[in-house]
Design a protein around this motif. Structure first.
Motif, PDB file in Angstrom:
ATOM      1  N   GLU A  75      -6.106  69.832 -86.652  1.00 26.85           N
ATOM      2  CA  GLU A  75      -5.939  70.821 -85.582  1.00 26.85           C
ATOM      3  C   GLU A  75      -5.049  70.291 -84.456  1.00 26.85           C
ATOM      4  O   GLU A  75      -4.201  71.016 -83.927  1.00 26.85           O
ATOM      5  CB  GLU A  75      -7.309  71.180 -84.978  1.00 26.85           C
ATOM      6  CG  GLU A  75      -8.333  71.721 -85.952  1.00 26.85           C
ATOM      7  CD  GLU A  75      -8.148  73.191 -86.266  1.00 26.85           C
ATOM      8  OE1 GLU A  75      -7.035  73.703 -86.057  1.00 26.85           O
ATOM      9  OE2 GLU A  75      -9.109  73.811 -86.729  1.00 26.85           O
ATOM     10  N   GLU A 364      -6.838  78.437 -84.808  1.00 29.78           N
ATOM     11  CA  GLU A 364      -7.034  77.181 -84.077  1.00 29.78           C
ATOM     12  C   GLU A 364      -8.310  76.446 -84.489  1.00 29.78           C
ATOM     13  O   GLU A 364      -8.553  75.320 -84.038  1.00 29.78           O
ATOM     14  CB  GLU A 364      -7.039  77.448 -82.576  1.00 29.78           C
ATOM     15  CG  GLU A 364      -8.253  78.233 -82.060  1.00 29.78           C
ATOM     16  CD  GLU A 364      -8.127  79.734 -82.246  1.00 29.78           C
ATOM     17  OE1 GLU A 364      -9.032  80.469 -81.790  1.00 29.78           O
ATOM     18  OE2 GLU A 364      -7.116  80.172 -82.845  1.00 29.78           O
ATOM     19  N   ARG A 365      -9.128  77.078 -85.358  1.00 31.54           N
ATOM     20  CA  ARG A 365     -10.355  76.422 -85.823  1.00 31.54           C
ATOM     21  C   ARG A 365     -10.382  76.254 -87.337  1.00 31.54           C
ATOM     22  O   ARG A 365     -11.334  75.681 -87.872  1.00 31.54           O
ATOM     23  CB  ARG A 365     -11.582  77.239 -85.400  1.00 31.54           C
ATOM     24  CG  ARG A 365     -11.848  77.256 -83.913  1.00 31.54           C
ATOM     25  CD  ARG A 365     -13.156  77.940 -83.614  1.00 31.54           C
ATOM     26  NE  ARG A 365     -13.572  77.763 -82.236  1.00 31.54           N
ATOM     27  CZ  ARG A 365     -14.771  78.075 -81.771  1.00 31.54           C
ATOM     28  NH1 ARG A 365     -15.674  78.586 -82.583  1.00 31.54           N
ATOM     29  NH2 ARG A 365     -15.075  77.885 -80.500  1.00 31.54           N
TER      30      ARG A 365
END
Length: 624
Positions: A75, A364-365
């Motif tokens: 990430e 984003e996860r």
């Protein structure tokens, strides 16, 4: 465009070959090590058993220890750079393995096995989270299918090559060493061509504590119930596969009466089946994330696992047949078909689940969710190993273990589909639409992938919402007459899809007002809402006047409007053609060829009932 065209594109091909070469090397090294320890070092049986049972544990251990950290890395930092570091790490590990092969240093080889587990652990979150960055939404299923197929074939070839290299008299260790180092170098060179994949959460605060980060990653994975249950489904796939594959050597010897070549044949059919099933997903789903294939995959896994229990080739006890002699035995083809079909339905099962996680999870996860998936996978693999060992200790033979696993698969599938009815709803929709119609779609890219929008379409049959549901990639909230909403069987589909029932002002004014409130609430939440502005199913095949309800919706919530048109539906099943009693009856056309076409979105200020009616009429043309 075929999914295979991705293999010619730089945004996918270098990554595909990088991951395939890594999967090859994992298995080539592991099998070369097992051949060395089990057949060439003259070790006591107890010591060989210790090493062969310790090997899988050492490979899987890094998934528990480092998956959460790997998710953070994927990430926070640019993914391509991490991939290149991972491939350099692989080259170093294979160089150490070469020394271990030449010196017959088993402990060192076990250390390398642990290092390769670290290699796979760090690469895992990147492997699936990079695809949504490199591919368009409509390419996700095809991309995942190619990755799954490439991984299965690379693993199979790696196992065969690892075994074969060590059998080269006098040069086995040299051949194994040069091959694994060479493949690692090729993987690094391929990784150099992967385009940049920017960090999805560069501001992420890094947590170096693996225990607390593991707990946090599992919490993140659990936040979206549908995503978490997809993760459980993927992990169950690994449980099922681990139990099945672990029994294959004893199944080959004692039930099929085969030698090592038959075992290789069995593994080949299983892997080819998985590849074929994976590649078929794109065609069956029409390039959309179609989780309706998951229940079909689960059903097939059970059917063929149970049939494998009853498929008993007529072999002579104590005779080890080679693969050509085995195929001539009565009943052999049935067992081979079962194994191939188990692989094929495994592809139907797991590819849509991975694509679903990638499309549903926040970008984003996603890497951390994949890391959480890997942790749960590792846990289920360990449980599967203990499950298989326990059943074997109870004296159960491989076919009985297949039977138990197949029946257990039903219970797990029912549990998952009960928790997330969307899976079963999509299956019912997919079966109904593909049984009754042959649908061609065009212009559906005009439907936005995110954000609020209103979709309008002509209304020809009771099946219209299902056809749109099965064709448009993005989930939609349908506004439909409450009597259609309450049709048996379809009611389950509509309720699960959160359809909005509506009634006329004279019929039920309260339900009408409630429907408009729910439509506005859905649009305010950024959802996609579909209405049929004619207010009812056409009785003569022509498009009826669009009612002013669409104007009321846009006046309150100005959002883009996407016009769609169904072509060729008039006279198909559940339309009202030739119905003197004004009710649907079985028509003259079954499995009709129909079309769903989309037009460019209209801004709210340019959209009104009259303009939308004209646009939908234009899209439909004269194909009623």
């Amino acid at each position: 465009m075929s999914q295979f065209s991705l293999l010619a594109r730089r945004r996918f091909a270098p990554f595909f070959w990088t991951q395939a070469l890594g999967a090859f090397n994992d298995n080539a090294f592991r099998n070369a090590m097992i051949m060395l320890v089990a057949f060439q070092m003259a070790l006591p049986d107890a010591q060989v058993s210790l090493y062969t049972n310790l090997a899988p544990a050492l490979f899987i251990l890094p998934y528990f220890l480092f998956s959460a950290t790997a998710g953070q890395l994927a990430e926070k930092f640019e993914k391509t750079r991490i991939i290149r570091y991972v491939k350099l790490f692989e080259i170093a590990a294979m160089s150490i393995a070469a020394f271990g092969f030449f010196t017959h240093h088993v402990s060192l080889l076990l250390v390398v096995l642990f290092l390769m587990g670290v290699h796979s652990t760090v690469f895992g979150p990147i492997k699936y989270s990079i695809l949504p960055q490199a591919l368009e939404r409509g390419e996700l299923v095809g991309g995942n299918a190619l990755v799954e197929t490439g991984t299965q074939l690379a693993m199979l070839i790696g196992m065969i090559v690892g075994n074969s290299l060590m059998l080269i008299a006098g040069y086995g260790t040299l051949a194994a060493s040069l091959t694994t180092i060479g493949i690692a170098c090729m993987g690094y060179l391929a990784s150099r061509a992967i385009p940049p994949a920017p960090a999805t959460a560069p501001g992420l605060r890094f947590n170096w504590n693996p225990l607390s980060e593991t707990w946090r990653v599992l919490r993140i994975t659990h936040e979206d119930r549908a995503v978490f249950n997809a993760v459980l489904g993927i992990s169950w796939f690994w449980f099922f596969g681990t139990v099945m594959i672990a029994q294959l050597p004893t199944y080959t010897r004692h039930v099929l009466g085969g030698d090592g070549s038959v075992n290789t044949l069995v593994l080949t059919l299983f892997s080819l089946g998985t590849g074929i099933g994976s590649l078929m997903c794109e065609r069956l789903s029409r390039r959309r994330v179609e989780i309706g294939l998951v229940p079909m995959g689960a059903f097939g896994l059970t059917v063929f696992a149970v049939d494998l229990y009853f498929a008993r080739p007529a072999v002579t006890a104590g005779v080890a047949l080679n693969w050509t002699a085995f195929l001539a035995v009565p009943g052999a083809w049935r067992a081979m078909l079962d194994l191939t079909m188990i692989g094929a339905f495994a592809g139907f099962y797991v590819v849509p689940l991975f694509a679903f996680v990638q499309s549903r999870a926040p970008r984003e996860r996603l890497s951390r969710i994949i890391a959480g998936n890997n942790i749960v996978n590792a846990l289920l693999i360990c449980i599967a190993s203990a499950f298989g060992i326990g059943l074997t200790a109870l004296g159960l033979e491989a076919p009985t273990i297949f039977l138990i696993t197949g029946i257990l698969n039903v219970a797990v599938a029912v549990y998952i589909f009960t928790l997330v009815p969307e899976f079963l709803m999509r299956f019912v929709t997919w079966v109904l639409v593909n049984t009754l119609y042959r649908v061609r779609v065009d212009g559906l890219k005009n439907v936005p992938d995110e954000g609020a929008a209103l979709v309008v379409c002509n209304h020809v049959s009771f099946m219209d919402p299902l056809i749109l549901m099965a064709s448009v990639r993005r989930p939609m909230r349908f506004v439909m007459h409450h009597r259609i909403y309450d049709i048996p069987v379809l009611r389950f589909v509509f309720r699960t899809a959160k359809a909005i029932p509506i009634a006329g002002r004279q019929e039920d004014p309260a339900l009408l007002e409630r429907a408009f409130e729910l439509v506005d609430e859905a649009l305010a939440n950024g959802e996609l809402v579909c209405i049929f502005p004619e207010g009812g199913i056409t009785r003569d095949g022509s498009i009826q006047n669009f009612r002013p309800g669409v104007d009321r919706i846009l006046a309150r919530r100005p959002v883009p409007v996407v016009p769609l048109a169904l072509r060729g539906m008039w006279g198909s099943i559940f339309s009202r053609r030739d119905s003197a009693l004004r009710r649907a009856r079985l028509p003259r056309r079954f499995w009709s060829r129909i079309e769903l076409v989309g037009g460019a979105p209209l801004a709210a200020g340019d959209a009104n009932a009259a303009a939308l009616e004209a646009r939908v009429s234009e899209l439909r043309g004269d194909k009623a």
